[in-house]
Design an enzyme around this catalytic site. Structure first.
Site, PDB file in Angstrom:
ATOM      1  NE  ARG A 138      -4.051  -1.994   2.010  1.00 57.72           N
ATOM      2  CZ  ARG A 138      -4.033  -2.942   2.946  1.00 57.72           C
ATOM      3  NH1 ARG A 138      -3.196  -2.856   3.961  1.00 57.72           N
ATOM      4  NH2 ARG A 138      -4.868  -3.965   2.862  1.00 57.72           N
ATOM      5  CE  LYS A 160      -1.564  13.234 -14.935  1.00 58.33           C
ATOM      6  NZ  LYS A 160      -1.971  13.662 -16.296  1.00 58.33           N
ATOM      7  CD  GLU A 202       6.027  15.530 -22.933  1.00 60.38           C
ATOM      8  OE1 GLU A 202       5.252  16.486 -22.840  1.00 60.38           O
ATOM      9  OE2 GLU A 202       5.641  14.326 -22.911  1.00 60.38           O
ATOM     10  CE  LYS A 244       4.256  17.047 -14.606  1.00 60.06           C
ATOM     11  NZ  LYS A 244       4.490  15.811 -15.317  1.00 60.06           N
ATOM     12  CD  GLU A 254      -5.135  15.400 -16.103  1.00 59.19           C
ATOM     13  OE1 GLU A 254      -3.939  15.125 -15.944  1.00 59.19           O
ATOM     14  OE2 GLU A 254      -5.794  15.039 -17.083  1.00 59.19           O
ATOM     15  NE  ARG A 258      -0.504  16.229 -13.402  1.00 60.77           N
ATOM     16  CZ  ARG A 258       0.280  15.567 -12.585  1.00 60.77           C
ATOM     17  NH1 ARG A 258       0.051  15.588 -11.284  1.00 60.77           N
ATOM     18  NH2 ARG A 258       1.298  14.864 -13.040  1.00 60.77           N
ATOM     19  CG  ASN A 262      -2.285  15.099 -20.716  1.00 53.37           C
ATOM     20  OD1 ASN A 262      -1.186  14.554 -20.811  1.00 53.37           O
ATOM     21  ND2 ASN A 262      -3.135  14.826 -19.754  1.00 53.37           N
ATOM     22  CG  HIS A 265       0.263  14.417 -24.006  1.00 53.73           C
ATOM     23  ND1 HIS A 265       0.876  15.619 -24.262  1.00 53.73           N
ATOM     24  CD2 HIS A 265       1.122  13.740 -23.186  1.00 53.73           C
ATOM     25  CE1 HIS A 265       2.046  15.665 -23.629  1.00 53.73           C
ATOM     26  NE2 HIS A 265       2.216  14.542 -22.973  1.00 53.73           N
ATOM     27  CG  HIS A 269      -1.441   9.338 -25.141  1.00 58.59           C
ATOM     28  ND1 HIS A 269      -2.099   9.623 -23.971  1.00 58.59           N
ATOM     29  CD2 HIS A 269      -0.123   9.526 -24.863  1.00 58.59           C
ATOM     30  CE1 HIS A 269      -1.223   9.981 -23.041  1.00 58.59           C
ATOM     31  NE2 HIS A 269      -0.030   9.938 -23.557  1.00 58.59           N
ATOM     32  CG  HIS A 282       5.394   9.995 -24.514  1.00 59.63           C
ATOM     33  ND1 HIS A 282       4.047   9.742 -24.494  1.00 59.63           N
ATOM     34  CD2 HIS A 282       5.573  11.155 -23.827  1.00 59.63           C
ATOM     35  CE1 HIS A 282       3.430  10.698 -23.807  1.00 59.63           C
ATOM     36  NE2 HIS A 282       4.332  11.562 -23.386  1.00 59.63           N
TER      37      HIS A 282
HETATM   38  P1  NAD Z   1      12.258   5.833 -22.120  1.00 55.25           P
HETATM   39  O1  NAD Z   1      12.079   5.693 -20.687  1.00 55.25           O
HETATM   40  O2  NAD Z   1      11.852   4.711 -23.003  1.00 55.25           O
HETATM   41  O3  NAD Z   1      13.781   6.208 -22.415  1.00 55.25           O
HETATM   42  C1  NAD Z   1      14.175   6.444 -23.733  1.00 55.25           C
HETATM   43  C2  NAD Z   1      15.363   5.578 -24.165  1.00 55.25           C
HETATM   44  O4  NAD Z   1      16.554   6.166 -23.677  1.00 55.25           O
HETATM   45  C3  NAD Z   1      15.342   4.158 -23.646  1.00 55.25           C
HETATM   46  O5  NAD Z   1      15.866   3.304 -24.635  1.00 55.25           O
HETATM   47  C4  NAD Z   1      16.277   4.206 -22.457  1.00 55.25           C
HETATM   48  O6  NAD Z   1      16.831   2.969 -22.140  1.00 55.25           O
HETATM   49  C5  NAD Z   1      17.304   5.173 -22.951  1.00 55.25           C
HETATM   50  N1  NAD Z   1      18.033   5.930 -21.957  1.00 55.25           N
HETATM   51  C6  NAD Z   1      17.544   6.475 -20.828  1.00 55.25           C
HETATM   52  N2  NAD Z   1      18.471   7.235 -20.246  1.00 55.25           N
HETATM   53  C7  NAD Z   1      19.580   7.154 -21.001  1.00 55.25           C
HETATM   54  C8  NAD Z   1      20.864   7.737 -20.919  1.00 55.25           C
HETATM   55  N3  NAD Z   1      21.165   8.637 -19.963  1.00 55.25           N
HETATM   56  N4  NAD Z   1      21.767   7.420 -21.856  1.00 55.25           N
HETATM   57  C9  NAD Z   1      21.447   6.566 -22.865  1.00 55.25           C
HETATM   58  N5  NAD Z   1      20.233   6.011 -23.017  1.00 55.25           N
HETATM   59  C10 NAD Z   1      19.304   6.307 -22.084  1.00 55.25           C
HETATM   60  O7  NAD Z   1      11.461   7.119 -22.680  1.00 55.25           O
HETATM   61  P2  NAD Z   1      11.209   8.580 -22.107  1.00 55.25           P
HETATM   62  O8  NAD Z   1      11.068   9.426 -23.299  1.00 55.25           O
HETATM   63  O9  NAD Z   1      12.181   8.945 -21.069  1.00 55.25           O
HETATM   64  O10 NAD Z   1       9.792   8.436 -21.386  1.00 55.25           O
HETATM   65  C11 NAD Z   1       8.624   8.125 -22.099  1.00 55.25           C
HETATM   66  C12 NAD Z   1       7.613   7.587 -21.144  1.00 55.25           C
HETATM   67  O11 NAD Z   1       7.285   8.592 -20.174  1.00 55.25           O
HETATM   68  C13 NAD Z   1       6.305   7.195 -21.785  1.00 55.25           C
HETATM   69  O12 NAD Z   1       5.908   5.941 -21.287  1.00 55.25           O
HETATM   70  C14 NAD Z   1       5.330   8.262 -21.336  1.00 55.25           C
HETATM   71  O13 NAD Z   1       4.016   7.805 -21.266  1.00 55.25           O
HETATM   72  C15 NAD Z   1       5.889   8.625 -20.004  1.00 55.25           C
HETATM   73  N6  NAD Z   1       5.531   9.973 -19.545  1.00 55.25           N
HETATM   74  C16 NAD Z   1       5.011  10.082 -18.288  1.00 55.25           C
HETATM   75  C17 NAD Z   1       4.700  11.315 -17.784  1.00 55.25           C
HETATM   76  C18 NAD Z   1       4.213  11.457 -16.377  1.00 55.25           C
HETATM   77  O14 NAD Z   1       3.771  12.543 -15.997  1.00 55.25           O
HETATM   78  N7  NAD Z   1       4.287  10.429 -15.574  1.00 55.25           N
HETATM   79  C19 NAD Z   1       4.921  12.466 -18.560  1.00 55.25           C
HETATM   80  C20 NAD Z   1       5.450  12.311 -19.838  1.00 55.25           C
HETATM   81  C21 NAD Z   1       5.772  11.045 -20.320  1.00 55.25           C
HETATM   82  N1  GLY Z   2       2.497  14.800 -18.372  1.00 63.49           N
HETATM   83  C1  GLY Z   2       1.182  15.117 -17.941  1.00 63.49           C
HETATM   84  C2  GLY Z   2       1.055  15.338 -16.476  1.00 63.49           C
HETATM   85  O1  GLY Z   2       1.964  15.159 -15.723  1.00 63.49           O
HETATM   86  O2  GLY Z   2       0.002  15.692 -16.034  1.00 63.49           O
END
Ligand code: NAD
Ligand code: GLY
Length: 381
Positions: A138, A160, A202, A244, A254, A258, A262, A265, A269, A282
């Site tokens: 939990r 998130k 972003e 942010k 949200e 918030r 998006n 997005h 998406h 992404h």
């Molecule tokens: P990712 O986590 O897939 O990383 C991108 C690539 O870079 C991967 O292959 C990873 O292994 C590699 N990598 C990471 N750090 C590295 C480094 N320092 N050197 C070399 N390679 C490295 O992708 P991302 O773009 O970081 O994240 C995308 C994800 O984030 C999606 O799933 C999206 O939905 C999510 N997201 C979440 C939020 C949120 O608010 N929680 C906001 C935006 C995006």
């Molecule tokens: N990336 C969208 C949020 O954090 O709300």
């Protein structure tokens, strides 16, 4: 009522090499985002974290060879056991199977409810680890150690957490805040160019939704960002996190505001899910989605056509896609109907209502169809 966005230290006045701290103000769940070079190897970055017997680092097989041992050596003096789960790399692994692997590791090692999780990686690792932390016994504390530009400016901040479902992105998750975010700009040195551009998407997003001056700054400094200039990156990460923090501080779950985060997005998406996770990044989906959402803002009479041109030009300069992949319109609409922002079956889009100001609108399917058609790559013959 929305509070005014605080100004930032001007980029010229900001020290280029120091550590900046941005606070996420959520009362007793407040936390800091540390931003700067050299944070990984500074003991002060890790001092004062929750005490526990066990620390579990979650990472992937690309990041582990680069950074896992360095993180382990920082944590070794602080925790009796420092363990790691190394998942396969890729958006397709932000899944039940990976989540199960993390939970199973914790249970097999009898990790107690004080165990601290460390998300070492990009948004995939951060979202999945945060969700595991939210549900294990939990809720256990977790620390975000974002290593992609996208994760440093967006996904590691704001709480998130989620995994994907084959029917929709981020459809299973929780709001759950980390106890600290440690964004070491030096980790961006090893990031592939394509991933750097995905992070820029972003960053670009924050301008039109909240800060017209920041949009001007990004346009003027895009070449420096693409060249990985550390002081340009430091300011871009800091200003993005400030925006942010301002949004999340007012609307953590949200209820309204918030949703502006998006922007782009809903379309993005749909592209990501429609093509299969991992095909488009992404950030690439968001980039193209911002072109479509800008076009929609113009067609709804909220913004001039010149705004669409401005966004398209900037996104193209950031080496990001501005044309959507060919996809049947029914598929687009079906995918966009599976979106957490929708209400009563109506697809809701984030639109720009004035430079630095965003809102939510529905739009007739016919208009959405025209928007997509106007910015779609012709199908190959
Ligand atoms: P990712 O986590 O897939 O990383 C991108 C690539 O870079 C991967 O292959 C990873 O292994 C590699 N990598 C990471 N750090 C590295 C480094 N320092 N050197 C070399 N390679 C490295 O992708 P991302 O773009 O970081 O994240 C995308 C994800 O984030 C999606 O799933 C999206 O939905 C999510 N997201 C979440 C939020 C949120 O608010 N929680 C906001 C935006 C995006
Ligand atoms: N990336 C969208 C949020 O954090 O709300």
């Amino acid at each position: 009522m929305t509070a005014p966005l605080p100004d930032s230290t001007s980029p010229a006045a900001a020290p280029s090499a120091g550590t900046a701290t941005v606070e996420i103000d959520l009362g007793d769940r407040r936390y800091d985002i540390l931003i700067g070079p050299g944070l990984f190897d500074a003991a002060s970055s890790w001092a004062g974290l929750p005490r526990a017997a066990v620390a579990l680092i979650v990472t992937n097989d690309t990041i582990a060879p680069l950074y896992l041992e360095r993180l382990k050596s920082q944590l070794a003096p602080l925790y009796r056991r420092v363990e790691a789960v190394v998942l396969p790399d890729g958006e397709q692994h932000k899944s039940w199977a990976s989540l199960d692997q993390v939970i199973d590791h914790l249970l097999a090692g009898a990790a107690d409810r004080k165990t601290v999780l460390f998300a070492l990686g990009g948004g995939v690792i951060g979202d999945l680890t945060g969700f595991a932390a939210a549900i294990y016994m939990r809720g256990v504390p977790f620390v975000q150690v974002p290593t992609t530009l996208l994760a440093q400016v967006d996904s590691s901040v704001g709480g998130k957490t989620a995994i994907n479902h084959p029917r929709g992105k981020n459809m299973v998750g929780a709001f759950y805040q980390p106890v600290r975010v440690i964004a070491d700009l030096d980790t961006l040195d090893t990031l592939p160019d394509r991933e750097l551009s995905a992070g820029l998407a972003e960053i670009i997003k924050y301008g039109p939704i909240a800060d017209a001056t920041f949009l001007d700054w990004i346009e003027a400094n895009l070449d420096a960002l693409l060249a990985r200039d550390k002081s340009a990156l430091a300011y871009a990460v800091k200003r993005s996190c400030e925006i942010k923090a301002w949004v999340v501080g007012q609307d953590e779950r949200e209820a309204g505001l918030r949703a502006i985060l998006n922007f782009g997005h809903t379309f993005g998406h749909a592209i990501e899910t429609g093509l299969g996770y991992g095909e488009w990044l992404h950030g690439e989906g968001v980039a193209c989605g911002m072109v479509l959402a800008s076009e929609l803002s113009a067609r709804l009479g909220l913004m001039p056509a010149t705004f669409v041109d401005r966004m398209t030009r900037l996104i193209e300069r950031a080496r990001l896609p501005v044309k959507a992949p060919p996809m049947p319109i029914d598929r687009w609409l079906d995918l966009m109907r599976v979106d957490k922002k929708n209400e009563g079956g109506e697809i809701r889009f984030v639109v720009i209502e004035g430079l630095g100001r965003a809102g939510m609108r529905g739009a007739p399917d016919a208009m959405v169809t025209e928007v997509i058609a106007a910015h779609t790559e012709p199908a190959p013959h």
